[in-house]
Design a protein around this motif. Structure first.
Motif, PDB file in Angstrom:
ATOM      1  N   SER A 143      37.169  52.394  39.073  1.00 19.43           N
ATOM      2  CA  SER A 143      36.744  52.080  37.778  1.00 19.43           C
ATOM      3  C   SER A 143      35.036  51.496  39.074  1.00 19.43           C
ATOM      4  O   SER A 143      35.448  50.850  39.732  1.00 19.43           O
ATOM      5  N   PRO A 144      33.910  51.042  37.934  1.00 20.13           N
ATOM      6  CA  PRO A 144      32.711  51.429  38.593  1.00 20.13           C
ATOM      7  C   PRO A 144      32.829  49.855  38.706  1.00 20.13           C
ATOM      8  O   PRO A 144      31.934  48.610  38.970  1.00 20.13           O
ATOM      9  N   CYS A 145      33.475  49.371  37.252  1.00 17.24           N
ATOM     10  CA  CYS A 145      34.343  47.884  36.927  1.00 17.24           C
ATOM     11  C   CYS A 145      35.210  46.797  37.625  1.00 17.24           C
ATOM     12  O   CYS A 145      35.569  45.466  37.846  1.00 17.24           O
ATOM     13  N   GLY A 146      35.830  47.571  39.178  1.00 22.91           N
ATOM     14  CA  GLY A 146      36.425  47.542  39.527  1.00 22.91           C
ATOM     15  C   GLY A 146      36.263  45.882  40.661  1.00 22.91           C
ATOM     16  O   GLY A 146      37.221  44.901  40.586  1.00 22.91           O
ATOM     17  N   PRO A 147      35.250  46.083  41.270  1.00 27.90           N
ATOM     18  CA  PRO A 147      35.417  45.736  42.355  1.00 27.90           C
ATOM     19  C   PRO A 147      34.865  43.764  41.091  1.00 27.90           C
ATOM     20  O   PRO A 147      35.528  42.839  41.976  1.00 27.90           O
ATOM     21  N   PRO A 148      34.389  43.662  40.383  1.00 29.65           N
ATOM     22  CA  PRO A 148      33.812  42.777  39.506  1.00 29.65           C
ATOM     23  C   PRO A 148      35.186  41.841  38.886  1.00 29.65           C
ATOM     24  O   PRO A 148      35.369  41.045  38.672  1.00 29.65           O
ATOM     25  N   SER A 149      35.848  43.116  38.172  1.00 25.67           N
ATOM     26  CA  SER A 149      37.119  42.494  37.438  1.00 25.67           C
ATOM     27  C   SER A 149      38.623  42.081  38.835  1.00 25.67           C
ATOM     28  O   SER A 149      38.629  40.978  38.698  1.00 25.67           O
ATOM     29  N   LEU A 150      37.934  42.549  40.308  1.00 26.78           N
ATOM     30  CA  LEU A 150      38.956  41.904  40.994  1.00 26.78           C
ATOM     31  C   LEU A 150      38.130  40.632  41.225  1.00 26.78           C
ATOM     32  O   LEU A 150      39.335  39.517  41.754  1.00 26.78           O
ATOM     33  N   GLY A 151      36.781  40.336  41.719  1.00 23.23           N
ATOM     34  CA  GLY A 151      36.414  39.329  41.745  1.00 23.23           C
ATOM     35  C   GLY A 151      36.475  37.924  41.329  1.00 23.23           C
ATOM     36  O   GLY A 151      37.270  36.964  41.128  1.00 23.23           O
TER      37      GLY A 151
END
Length: 458
Positions: A429-437
């Motif tokens: 997802s495009p929101c994957g990196p901040p979600s992992l953050g």
């Protein structure tokens, strides 16, 4: 630090104006350093591609700098403790200038790679400046001074790309920018050489907790072993015991054989490696990667989620960067509000950072992104200052240069991990990196909740 607290300074030696002048000069060095570097950074990928490098080769070349920084940060920081701030800072500035001068001559990929080696190994002038500032001020003043230094450096990083972009509009603009950067580092070296190293003003506290300043004939803020400390004591000069070492003269440190210098560097690094500061370095790593994941696909994610044009995203990034620079001036008042309880402030700033990354990852409108960006710049600036200050507080027998260098090495590990994790997360997802953050930031907060009571008990 105990010897420092027990040492009383006479009022006749009180020279706050001179000390403030030295600190302001270091602020100028920090500003010019990042001003020159930020002129070049946005242009590097375009230039290496213009030289005929494939995307893979360009990526390898870019990673080379990060790898060199990873291994050299702690070594150079420890070396500054051994030979002194003056000599190590001048060496770093001059060799960085040489690297950027080579970059201005890089008409082939080979020359481009060679130009990045001295910069990768010796571009640690900011870390040494921070170590020097920690030598000049008391623990109570340190967050305020570090915050102002970070603010001055950040302003340089904001203005540099504007000048670099203007220069590239002309023929041979990249080469002009590279030579201009090299000239800036030479000017910085000249400024550093003109500082009154023979009369570095040192802060010291008497047994009642009152403080004053005195002139001490030293050349830098370096630290030495107990052998050299006793030698200085025998000759009548008094060493300031700070983080396990005294302040030595330039001649004494530079006349050491190379193998002795290397042995001292290795010993300091070993003390950090076997210290009980793993928890603080782990918090630094987790929060650094979380912050990098927040920014990793920022422009692309806003375009996909809200159809924002890159130009608007650029304005938003500039706005956030400006707030981050200004936030450096808030560090002092905020630490006073917390009565210098840096561990509590780090916990609260980490919780706020985690919440803001979550707000960005789940944002339903651009206004929520704007809100998260506004406070994110402030919380991360305060958090970075807190973790550095705590490293210096808990350093014990380790020297400030070694500790700050070790912290920069941890950040370099984050720069290696963040792009890899970001690429994997974007597959979902495009929101994957901040979600992992968010996950990493929550882990950092949990670690702080467990470890802070143990820090305070010690």
């Amino acid at each position: 630090m105990n010897d420092l607290n027990n040492h009383k300074c006479g009022s006749s030696h009180y020279k706050p104006r001179g000390r403030r002048g030295i600190i302001r000069c270091i602020y100028v060095v920090g500003f010019m350093d990042l001003f020159g570097v930020s002129m070049i950074i946005p242009l590097l990928s375009h230039h290496v591609k213009a030289l005929g490098a494939s995307p893979t080769v360009a990526g390898i070349v870019g990673a080379t700098y990060g790898v060199l920084q990873l291994f050299s940060s702690t070594i150079v920081g420890s070396w500054s403790d051994v030979v002194g701030r003056q000599y190590s800072l001048l060496t770093c500035l001059l060799l960085s200038a040489f690297g950027y001068c080579l970059l201005g001559l890089s008409t082939t990929i080979t020359l481009f790679v060679l130009s990045r080696i001295p910069v990768g190994l010796f571009k640690h002038s900011l870390s040494i400046c921070r170590a020097l500032l920690s030598d000049l001020v008391s623990e109570a003043e340190r967050p305020l001074v570090m915050g102002h230094f970070n603010a001055a450096s950040s302003v340089g990083f904001i203005l540099g790309p504007v000048v670099g972009g203007y220069l590239t509009e002309h023929e041979g603009g990249f080469y002009t920018s590279a030579f201009a950067c090299a000239a800036i580092f030479l000017v910085n070296a000249a400024l550093v050489s003109m500082l009154p190293w023979k009369e570095v003003l040192l802060h010291c506290s008497d047994s009642n907790g009152s403080s004053s300043y005195r002139l001490k004939p030293v050349s830098n803020g370096s630290h030495m072993s107990s052998h050299h400390s006793s030698a200085d004591s025998a000759s009548g000069s008094r060493a300031q015991q700070k983080l396990g070492g005294g302040l030595v003269s330039k001649a004494a440190s530079l006349l050491q054989p190379a193998w002795k210098q290397l042995s001292s560097v290795g010993s300091k690094i070993q003390k950090v490696a076997y210290s009980d500061m793993w928890d603080l370095f782990l918090v630094r790593l987790l929060m650094a990667v979380a912050i990098m994941l927040y920014y990793s696909n920022f422009s692309l994610a806003l375009e996909e989620r809200f159809s924002l044009k890159p130009k608007v995203t650029g304005y938003l990034i500039s706005y956030s960067s400006t707030l981050g620079a200004l936030a450096g001036f808030l560090v002092g008042p905020v630490t006073k509000l917390y009565r210098n309880e840096m561990s509590t402030l780090l916990l609260h700033s980490s919780v706020l950072t985690c919440s803001l990354i979550f707000l960005y990852a789940t944002a339903a409108s651009v206004w929520q992104v704007l809100l998260s960006s506004t406070f994110f710049a402030i919380s991360t600036t305060i958090g970075r200052t807190c973790v550095t200050d705590l490293e210096l507080q808990r350093g014990g027998v380790q020297a400030s240069g070694t500790l700050i260098g070790a912290g920069q090495s941890v950040n370099s590990v984050g720069r290696v991990l963040a792009p890899l994790l970001s690429g994997l997360a974007q597959e979902f997802s495009p929101c994957g990196p901040p979600s992992l953050g968010v996950v990493l930031a929550v882990a950092a907060v949990c670690l702080l909740l467990v470890r802070i009571p143990k820090w305070k008990s010690k």
